[in-house]
Scaffold this motif. Structure first.
Motif, mmCIF file in Angstrom:
data_model
loop_
_atom_site.group_PDB
_atom_site.id
_atom_site.type_symbol
_atom_site.label_atom_id
_atom_site.label_comp_id
_atom_site.label_asym_id
_atom_site.label_seq_id
_atom_site.Cartn_x
_atom_site.Cartn_y
_atom_site.Cartn_z
ATOM 1 N N LEU A 158 1.004 -1.162 0.350
ATOM 2 C CA LEU A 158 0.014 0.353 -0.219
ATOM 3 C C LEU A 158 0.767 1.406 0.056
ATOM 4 C CD1 LEU A 158 -3.072 -1.119 2.400
ATOM 5 C CD2 LEU A 158 -3.044 -0.763 0.158
ATOM 6 N N ALA A 159 1.871 1.088 0.868
ATOM 7 C CA ALA A 159 2.993 2.103 1.020
ATOM 8 C C ALA A 159 3.277 2.757 -0.006
ATOM 9 C CB ALA A 159 3.792 2.368 1.780
ATOM 10 N N ASP A 160 4.128 1.400 -1.095
ATOM 11 C CA ASP A 160 4.583 1.516 -2.526
ATOM 12 C C ASP A 160 3.220 2.217 -3.319
ATOM 13 O OD1 ASP A 160 6.718 0.884 -1.802
ATOM 14 O OD2 ASP A 160 6.314 -1.751 -2.462
ATOM 15 N N GLU A 161 1.669 1.860 -3.348
ATOM 16 C CA GLU A 161 1.275 2.424 -4.465
ATOM 17 C C GLU A 161 0.633 3.877 -4.403
ATOM 18 O OE1 GLU A 161 -0.519 0.949 -7.116
ATOM 19 O OE2 GLU A 161 -0.523 -0.915 -6.569
ATOM 20 N N ILE A 162 0.249 4.067 -3.054
ATOM 21 C CA ILE A 162 0.574 5.202 -2.673
ATOM 22 C C ILE A 162 1.837 6.172 -2.902
ATOM 23 C CG2 ILE A 162 -0.171 7.357 -0.481
ATOM 24 C CD1 ILE A 162 -1.683 4.746 0.693
ATOM 25 N N LEU A 163 2.944 6.184 -2.966
ATOM 26 C CA LEU A 163 4.124 6.900 -2.668
ATOM 27 C C LEU A 163 4.458 7.298 -4.597
ATOM 28 C CD1 LEU A 163 6.814 5.755 -0.096
ATOM 29 C CD2 LEU A 163 6.135 8.051 -0.206
ATOM 30 N N GLU A 164 4.238 6.102 -4.957
ATOM 31 C CA GLU A 164 3.971 5.947 -6.524
ATOM 32 C C GLU A 164 2.950 7.202 -7.387
ATOM 33 O OE1 GLU A 164 3.483 2.791 -10.190
ATOM 34 O OE2 GLU A 164 3.688 2.306 -8.573
ATOM 35 N N ASP A 165 1.410 7.388 -6.691
ATOM 36 C CA ASP A 165 1.321 8.301 -7.415
ATOM 37 C C ASP A 165 1.339 9.402 -7.102
ATOM 38 O OD1 ASP A 165 -0.969 9.260 -8.272
ATOM 39 O OD2 ASP A 165 -2.335 8.758 -6.830
ATOM 40 N N ASN A 166 2.419 9.833 -5.687
ATOM 41 C CA ASN A 166 3.056 11.451 -5.247
ATOM 42 C C ASN A 166 2.009 12.863 -5.856
ATOM 43 O OD1 ASN A 166 5.072 12.848 -4.643
ATOM 44 N ND2 ASN A 166 5.996 13.659 -6.378
ATOM 45 N N VAL A 217 -5.643 13.244 -3.413
ATOM 46 C CA VAL A 217 -6.879 13.212 -4.468
ATOM 47 C C VAL A 217 -7.488 11.681 -3.919
ATOM 48 C CG1 VAL A 217 -8.291 12.535 -6.377
ATOM 49 C CG2 VAL A 217 -5.905 13.417 -6.756
ATOM 50 N N VAL A 218 -8.166 11.455 -2.865
ATOM 51 C CA VAL A 218 -8.580 10.792 -1.380
ATOM 52 C C VAL A 218 -9.261 9.898 -2.524
ATOM 53 C CG1 VAL A 218 -9.909 10.338 -0.241
ATOM 54 C CG2 VAL A 218 -8.784 12.524 -0.023
ATOM 55 N N GLU A 219 -9.888 9.962 -3.360
ATOM 56 C CA GLU A 219 -11.334 9.154 -4.123
ATOM 57 C C GLU A 219 -10.285 7.643 -4.726
ATOM 58 O OE1 GLU A 219 -15.118 8.771 -7.528
ATOM 59 O OE2 GLU A 219 -13.838 10.472 -6.495
ATOM 60 N N GLU A 220 -9.594 8.467 -5.383
ATOM 61 C CA GLU A 220 -8.626 7.992 -6.039
ATOM 62 C C GLU A 220 -7.616 6.573 -5.925
ATOM 63 O OE1 GLU A 220 -6.711 9.869 -8.922
ATOM 64 O OE2 GLU A 220 -7.727 10.815 -10.364
ATOM 65 N N LYS A 221 -7.375 7.345 -4.319
ATOM 66 C CA LYS A 221 -6.358 6.949 -3.433
ATOM 67 C C LYS A 221 -7.128 5.634 -3.050
ATOM 68 C CE LYS A 221 -3.261 9.491 -3.446
ATOM 69 N NZ LYS A 221 -1.329 8.789 -4.491
#
Length: 638
Positions: free
Chosen positions: A559-567, A571-575
């Motif tokens: 999950l941390a990798d996914e969130i950091l990648e988007d940077n 955008v809460v909904e996308e997260k």
């Protein structure tokens, strides 16, 4: 920067009187806005032909349009006395009572022909139905020649030679002949798509004087009942032309869309999520009959497919939008390729909604490209010279087949009724065991995904359908099912959370822990209860029930990798959707799980009832269908 340019930039300004530009200079400046490249000339001339009521338009190109551009039509023509006026700036027949807010034609600015005359050598021939003779006029270096009689059938022929011969610098900035021809072909396709009743042809003039046909689209009836045969239910007035322009291979992977109310009509076709392209080049938008390029519309397509398509891939789309003319401004740019909508958000939301609902309604259909790819893979592995070779002196066998060892596993691993599973994630197994089989094995017609007959390599279900067989990826299919269930629970705020008997401490590091904790409230909505544990670690107290047993460390690190990648954590909904997708991936049936017959049949029936189940959260297909006729071809049976 050379010394001359430096001196120009640093030259002191002096006060000078305001004067009106010379007409030739003004024309050249205006021409630069309208005529950017050869494709812009083709666009303007073809649009004039359409406005003139033509039913047949021919285009001839030489050297990518740099040398010759000729557009011939059978429209109503230009009267002799109007030809000299037609090449004057801001002269047009398309505005009624000078009302620019209610334009129903392509052209209305009166700039195309004079701009072309300022960019190259312009020759116009035309004949009307009321005239016995055709007339010709030449424009060169902004000098309008005298009218002379000529020979021509009813209609108009416009020829442009030596583009930008007066401005060689602009000529140098053009791309290669091949690239310019590609741009012209793109314009040609767009104008063909919006005018299905007109015949279009595009030819390239070769150096020896002959010409090569690039594309030829015959005019088709706009009546649905007269459209091309066997269009598989994809019928609206644009269907035959879309099939002509994009090709049957693409068209059979498109889904029809339609939305209508009092002030908006959206129709056209979008591709299956599993059928995509590497660029935006296959997306076409038309507003009130005008081809447009609009970032807001491409953004609506992107959002509509956000849950269904692989990153870096783009769907095919041909979308026609019709709205009141007073709610859209087509006078934004001289080239008329941009528009401004009065109700932009309403239009975007309508497009997004119709995309999602259409994809959901075709959840048991997958791209033919996927099936064709599998068939091609089969064919590559078949050496016909060795495979179908008669064996001499062997009466017990007619053909010799190369057989690879260890491909067929033990029959107990292939048959469903000999497979069992007690480690199924979530409550899927108990529900499947209670699932009553409401069909006979041979009654595949009632179920699009058919009835299961085999399980291979502990991940793939083989089912028999009404037209052939389907191969289902059990992990990808269940991942989509869990994802849709999670989204529904999120919307209803009903995700059940299961406290851990022993809270688990996961060390992530400073940055990763901070990133996860910034979404602490959002995670709670998903049933994930987290608490800080020092600066580098997180305490996991509760997880969604749907996950079952899961490796918390692996789960949070992913999950941390996914969130950091988007940077872009704003955008809460996308997260949230990203988190849901990751949870679904961890909470779905894994590859290597052996499933019973009831579990397999339950999975197929659930797929048929779940929207978007023809692709997983990452855009990969969940199943591949092979028709019996294609399978028989592999064995030379037809």
């Amino acid at each position: 920067m050379n010394e001359k340019n430096y001196n120009i930039l640093n030259k002191k300004s002096t006060q000078r009187p305001i004067v009106k530009l010379d007409e030739k200079v003004a024309n050249q400046i205006a021409a630069g806005e309208v005529i950017e490249r050869p494709a812009a000339i083709v666009k303007e001339l073809v649009e004039n032909s359409v406005d003139a009521g033509a039913t047949s338009i021919e285009i001839f190109i030489s050297q990518g349009g740099k040398s010759i551009i000729q557009v011939k039509d059978n429209g109503w023509g230009i009267p002799r006395e109007e030809l000299p006026i037609a090449v004057c700036r801001h002269a047009t027949s398309k505005l009624i009572d000078n009302e620019i807010s209610n334009v129903n034609t392509y052209g209305f600015r009166g700039e195309a022909l004079p701009s072309i005359g300022s960019s190259g050598r312009l020759n116009i021939k035309s004949k009307t139905t009321n005239s016995q003779d055709a007339w010709e006029i030449l424009v060169e270096n902004d000098n309008v020649g005298k009218l002379i009689p000529t020979s021509l059938n009813i209609g108009t022929s416009v020829e442009v030679r030596d583009l930008f011969y007066r401005t060689p610098a602009r000529l140098k900035f053009l791309k290669s002949d091949k690239n310019e021809l590609r741009e012209i072909f793109d314009i040609f396709k767009r104008l063909s798509l919006i005018n299905p009743n007109i015949s279009f042809s595009l030819r390239e003039i070769l150096s020896n004087g002959s010409n090569k046909l690039i594309a030829n689209y015959k005019g088709v009836s706009t009546e649905i009942e007269n459209s091309n045969e066997n269009l598989e239910g994809h019928q609206n007035k644009y269907s035959p032309r879309i099939s002509q322009v994009l090709g049957r291979d693409i068209f059979q992977n498109l889904l029809p869309i339609f939305f209508s109310n009092e002030d908006l009509v959206v129709e056209g076709f979008i591709s299956l999520p599993t059928f995509s392209r590497s660029t935006l080049g296959h997306q076409y938008f038309f507003v009130n009959g005008r081809p447009v390029w609009d970032k807001n519309l491409t953004s609506a397509i992107r959002v509509g497919y956000s849950d269904f398509i692989m990153k870096g891939r783009y769907p095919v789309a041909v979308i026609y939008i019709n709205c009141p003319t007073d709610t859209v401004d087509a006078n934004v740019h001289p080239a008329k390729t941009e528009v401004r909508f009065q109700n932009l958000n309403y239009i975007k939301n309508s497009i997004i909604s119709i995309i999602k609902s259409t994809i959901a309604s075709f959840n048991t259909r997958t791209s033919t490209a996927v099936s064709e790819g599998m068939m091609d893979a089969f064919r590559k592995n078949i050496n016909h010279d060795d495979t179908f070779k008669t064996k001499k002196n062997n009466s017990s066998s007619i053909f010799s087949y190369p057989i690879k060892k260890n491909i067929i596993r033990n029959s107990s691993e292939l048959l469903f009724n000999e497979v069992s599973s007690r480690n199924y994630q979530n409550e899927f197994s108990p529900r499947a065991e209670n699932h009553k089989i409401k069909y006979e094995k041979n009654n595949e017609k009632s179920f699009p995904l058919g009835s299961p007959v085999a399980h291979v390599h502990e991940n793939y279900i083989i089912s028999q359908t009404a037209i052939g067989i389907a191969i289902i990826d059990q992990h990808a299919a269940h991942e989509r099912i869990v994802y849709e269930k999670l989204k529904t629970s999120l919307r209803n705020k009903s995700i059940a959370s299961q406290p851990l008997l022993i809270p688990e401490i996961v060390e992530l590091g400073d940055e990763r822990s901070l990133t996860i904790l910034e979404f602490r409230n959002e995670f709670e909505e998903l049933g994930v209860i987290l608490e800080p544990f020092g600066k580098k670690s997180i305490c996991v107290r509760s997880l969604p029930e749907i996950l079952g047993q899961v490796n918390c460390s692996l789960f949070l690190n992913d999950l941390a990798d996914e969130i950091l990648e988007d940077n872009n954590i704003s955008v809460v909904e996308e997260k949230l959707e990203m988190v849901l997708s990751k949870i679904a991936c961890h909470g779905s049936v894994r590859s290597g799980k052996k499933l019973s017959f009831n579990e397999m049949s339950f999975l197929l029936r659930t797929m048929e009832e779940t929207p978007y189940s023809n692709q997983c959260n990452h855009g990969r297909p969940t199943f591949i269908e092979l028709e019996l006729k294609d399978i028989e071809k592999l064995f030379n049976r037809n």
